[in-house]
Design a protein around this motif. Structure first.
Motif, PDB file in Angstrom:
ATOM      1  N   GLU A 171      56.121  31.793  36.529  1.00  0.00           N
ATOM      2  CA  GLU A 171      54.767  32.317  36.737  1.00  0.00           C
ATOM      3  C   GLU A 171      54.839  33.738  37.304  1.00  0.00           C
ATOM      4  O   GLU A 171      55.633  34.025  38.200  1.00  0.00           O
ATOM      5  CB  GLU A 171      54.016  31.402  37.716  1.00  0.00           C
ATOM      6  N   THR A 172      54.019  34.613  36.762  1.00  0.00           N
ATOM      7  CA  THR A 172      53.957  35.991  37.262  1.00  0.00           C
ATOM      8  C   THR A 172      53.132  36.031  38.545  1.00  0.00           C
ATOM      9  O   THR A 172      52.009  35.519  38.591  1.00  0.00           O
ATOM     10  CB  THR A 172      53.308  36.919  36.223  1.00  0.00           C
ATOM     11  N   ILE A 173      53.686  36.640  39.573  1.00  0.00           N
ATOM     12  CA  ILE A 173      52.959  36.760  40.844  1.00  0.00           C
ATOM     13  C   ILE A 173      51.863  37.807  40.697  1.00  0.00           C
ATOM     14  O   ILE A 173      52.107  38.912  40.199  1.00  0.00           O
ATOM     15  CB  ILE A 173      53.913  37.136  41.991  1.00  0.00           C
ATOM     16  N   GLU A 174      50.675  37.452  41.103  1.00  0.00           N
ATOM     17  CA  GLU A 174      49.534  38.365  41.031  1.00  0.00           C
ATOM     18  C   GLU A 174      48.905  38.545  42.402  1.00  0.00           C
ATOM     19  O   GLU A 174      49.180  37.789  43.344  1.00  0.00           O
ATOM     20  CB  GLU A 174      48.500  37.836  40.026  1.00  0.00           C
ATOM     21  N   GLU A 175      48.033  39.536  42.496  1.00  0.00           N
ATOM     22  CA  GLU A 175      47.377  39.824  43.778  1.00  0.00           C
ATOM     23  C   GLU A 175      46.543  38.642  44.267  1.00  0.00           C
ATOM     24  O   GLU A 175      46.395  38.428  45.475  1.00  0.00           O
ATOM     25  CB  GLU A 175      46.503  41.078  43.637  1.00  0.00           C
ATOM     26  N   SER A 176      46.045  37.851  43.348  1.00  0.00           N
ATOM     27  CA  SER A 176      45.230  36.689  43.720  1.00  0.00           C
ATOM     28  C   SER A 176      46.051  35.602  44.429  1.00  0.00           C
ATOM     29  O   SER A 176      45.492  34.707  45.060  1.00  0.00           O
ATOM     30  CB  SER A 176      44.564  36.087  42.474  1.00  0.00           C
ATOM     31  N   HIS A 177      47.388  35.689  44.342  1.00  0.00           N
ATOM     32  CA  HIS A 177      48.249  34.688  44.987  1.00  0.00           C
ATOM     33  C   HIS A 177      48.418  34.939  46.490  1.00  0.00           C
ATOM     34  O   HIS A 177      48.906  34.060  47.211  1.00  0.00           O
ATOM     35  CB  HIS A 177      49.646  34.682  44.344  1.00  0.00           C
ATOM     36  N   ILE A 178      48.037  36.123  46.955  1.00  0.00           N
ATOM     37  CA  ILE A 178      48.321  36.493  48.350  1.00  0.00           C
ATOM     38  C   ILE A 178      47.759  35.473  49.330  1.00  0.00           C
ATOM     39  O   ILE A 178      48.423  35.087  50.305  1.00  0.00           O
ATOM     40  CB  ILE A 178      47.760  37.905  48.656  1.00  0.00           C
ATOM     41  N   SER A 179      46.548  35.015  49.076  1.00  0.00           N
ATOM     42  CA  SER A 179      45.901  34.078  49.999  1.00  0.00           C
ATOM     43  C   SER A 179      46.628  32.738  50.080  1.00  0.00           C
ATOM     44  O   SER A 179      46.432  31.972  51.028  1.00  0.00           O
ATOM     45  CB  SER A 179      44.444  33.843  49.574  1.00  0.00           C
ATOM     46  N   MET A 180      47.504  32.445  49.109  1.00  0.00           N
ATOM     47  CA  MET A 180      48.248  31.190  49.092  1.00  0.00           C
ATOM     48  C   MET A 180      49.550  31.276  49.890  1.00  0.00           C
ATOM     49  O   MET A 180      50.285  30.300  49.965  1.00  0.00           O
ATOM     50  CB  MET A 180      48.583  30.795  47.649  1.00  0.00           C
ATOM     51  N   LEU A 181      49.828  32.451  50.462  1.00  0.00           N
ATOM     52  CA  LEU A 181      51.135  32.694  51.074  1.00  0.00           C
ATOM     53  C   LEU A 181      50.987  33.090  52.547  1.00  0.00           C
ATOM     54  O   LEU A 181      51.199  34.251  52.920  1.00  0.00           O
ATOM     55  CB  LEU A 181      51.860  33.788  50.291  1.00  0.00           C
ATOM     56  N   PRO A 182      50.642  32.150  53.426  1.00  0.00           N
ATOM     57  CA  PRO A 182      50.399  32.493  54.841  1.00  0.00           C
ATOM     58  C   PRO A 182      51.624  33.042  55.558  1.00  0.00           C
ATOM     59  O   PRO A 182      51.487  33.929  56.405  1.00  0.00           O
ATOM     60  CB  PRO A 182      49.937  31.172  55.454  1.00  0.00           C
TER      61      PRO A 182
END
Length: 503
Positions: free
Chosen positions: A344-355
């Motif tokens: 999976e390509t990491i996107e800016e929308s993933h930031i909130s999933m990475l505390p």
């Protein structure tokens, strides 16, 4: 002379003497009400005490004299703030009084101080530029629409690292990230690359001009301490930075001219949907608040110089701290592997999933703020802060580096412990004054939303796709974390690394 006239003259003379004495006494009383500080030497004041790392010197002095103190830097009275409570009073509660700048002589080159969003007084021109940045450059809608461009530049970085990995080569991660950030900004602004990992002549010239401006702007300048010397420019800093700025302005002016000509000559010309198109459309739509060509050029200069080095040096510090703390690196990679699929390509929308990754970035901002003293503020009127007089026209520095290392705020303040932010609801958006690497109040950095996205996305992608080691078999505990003060707080030694693909 008759008696009445003589009496009038004597009375006037006595009154003048009394007024003079009263003013002198009042000045003496006011000066005693200044915040405490080290005793200044004649003429030069406390200049020699600053040393090569003023943020550290001022932190040590604040431990002696308190969280608000006075220094005399040549003829410049400087107030240094080193606590969140006082920073809030300056940047938030009295923001109108402290919102203007003391402008370094270097940034007066080509009248940049009269055109720069960072240096202008908070009047009509500043408000116009600020509004444009908030709505046409850094709004959520605009950043979402340009994220594909940043994703493309990130992929080029990953390809570069992968190539180094295949060859088993050591490389400078800071330099590689600098090129990526520079091209991310240039594509967001004008849909083109201005630097390359294997630079051609034009690309290298652009990089050299950028580095030249940042290097000159970061040097201590005697003309700032003694403004009477500005016409003579004794260190030639103003002259050198003027030459650099001329080259940069010519590049940006040429880009703008080419785009205008393209739009004028061909109504079906490609719509770029970048910031430059927004600027030109804005000028068509606006009737009274248009941006001049000069304002456009200097806005581009601000966006490049303020955004490139600060973001790339922050990412370099993040990687250095993680490589120096392998257990934290392993924890960050574990979170990424758990939350984001292998292909999976990491996107800016993933930031909130990475505390935990967010905590790593916050901890890096705490220990290594890009601008450790922020940009200098100016006091526009006499004001009482915490029982002390802050005089009109005083320079005010906020030592965010000191606040990030304050043991009364942070447990084990010199240790890299991202977990502290999993337990505390603190952000760096100007609300929590113990962590304000971007400033706060009216003068908070307008580029914060883009920096937030860029730092997290690039770090997450580097960690997810590669395993990392220090070059030449260097042990983490032996890695130098020495820093160099300048426009940004950079590492003295570049971070040389090796990467192994996780694929």
């Amino acid at each position: 002379m008759d008696y009445q006239t003589l009496l009038l003259v004597i009375t006037s003379l006595c009154a003048s003497i009394l007024i003079f004495i009263f003013k002198k006494l009042n000045q003496t009383q006011n000066s005693t009400k200044l915040p405490p500080g080290p005793k200044p030497l004649p003429i030069i004041g406390n200049i020699l005490q600053l040393g090569k790392n003023p943020h550290r010197t001022l932190t040590n002095l604040s431990n002696i004299y308190g969280p608000i103190m006075t220094l005399k830097l040549g003829t410049l009275t400087t107030i240094v703030i080193s606590s969140p409570q006082l920073a809030k009073q300056v940047l938030h509660e009295n923001s109108q009084i402290f919102s203007n700048r003391t402008v370094p002589h270097a940034l007066c080159a080509l009248d940049h101080d009269k055109l720069s969003i960072g240096m202008l007084p908070t009047l009509a021109s500043w408000k116009k530029l600020r509004k444009f940045c908030a709505t046409k450059v850094f709004s959520t809608k605009v950043l979402d629409s340009t994220k594909i461009l940043r994703q493309q530049k990130l992929q080029e970085l990953l390809d570069y690292v992968n190539e180094k990995s295949k060859k088993g080569e050591i490389f400078d991660i800071g330099a590689a990230v600098f090129t990526t950030i520079l091209n991310s900004i240039s594509n967001t602004l004008c849909s083109m690359d201005l630097a390359h990992s294997t630079p051609d002549e034009k690309s290298q010239e652009f990089k050299n001009v950028m580095w030249g401006i940042m290097e000159e702007a970061g040097k201590p300048n005697v003309s700032d301490f003694f403004p009477i010397l500005r016409p003579f420019d004794p260190q030639r800093i103003h002259a050198r930075i003027t030459n650099h700025m001329k080259k940069l302005c010519e590049i940006f002016d040429g880009i703008i001219e080419e785009r205008i000509s393209s739009r004028d000559s061909n109504s079906d010309s490609k719509v770029c949907n970048d910031v430059l198109d927004s600027l030109l459309n804005y000028n068509i739509e606006e009737t009274t608040n248009k941006l001049s060509r000069n304002e456009m050029v200097h806005l581009f200069q601000d966006l490049f110089t303020a955004g490139t080095d600060t973001t790339s040096s922050t990412i370099e510090w993040v990687m250095a701290e993680l490589l120096g703390n392998p257990e934290k690196l392993a924890k960050a990679r574990k979170e990424l592997c758990k939350e984001i699929g292998k292909d999976e390509t990491i996107e800016e929308s993933h930031i909130s999933m990475l505390p935990f990754l967010q905590a790593v970035v916050k901890e890096t901002f705490r220990l290594h703020p890009a601008a450790p003293l922020l940009l200098p503020h100016k006091c526009d009127e006499n004001l009482n802060i915490s029982g002390f007089n802050v005089p009109k026209n005083a320079q005010v520095l906020v030592n965010v580096w000191a606040m990030g290392r304050d043991p009364t705020i942070w447990e084990n303040p010199n240790k890299f412990e991202p977990e502290r932010f999993l337990e505390r609801d603190i952000n760096y958006k100007g609300n929590n004054f113990e962590l304000i690497p971007f400033g706060a109040g009216k003068r908070i950095c307008p580029g914060l939303p883009l920096a937030h996205r860029s730092v997290h996305l690039i770090v997450a992608s580097l960690l997810r796709n590669f395993e990392w080691t220090l070059a030449d078999g260097l042990n983490p505990e032996d890695m130098s974390m020495d820093e160099r003060f300048g426009v940004t707080l950079k590492r003295v030694q570049s971070l040389r690394v090796q990467a192994i693909s996780s694929a």
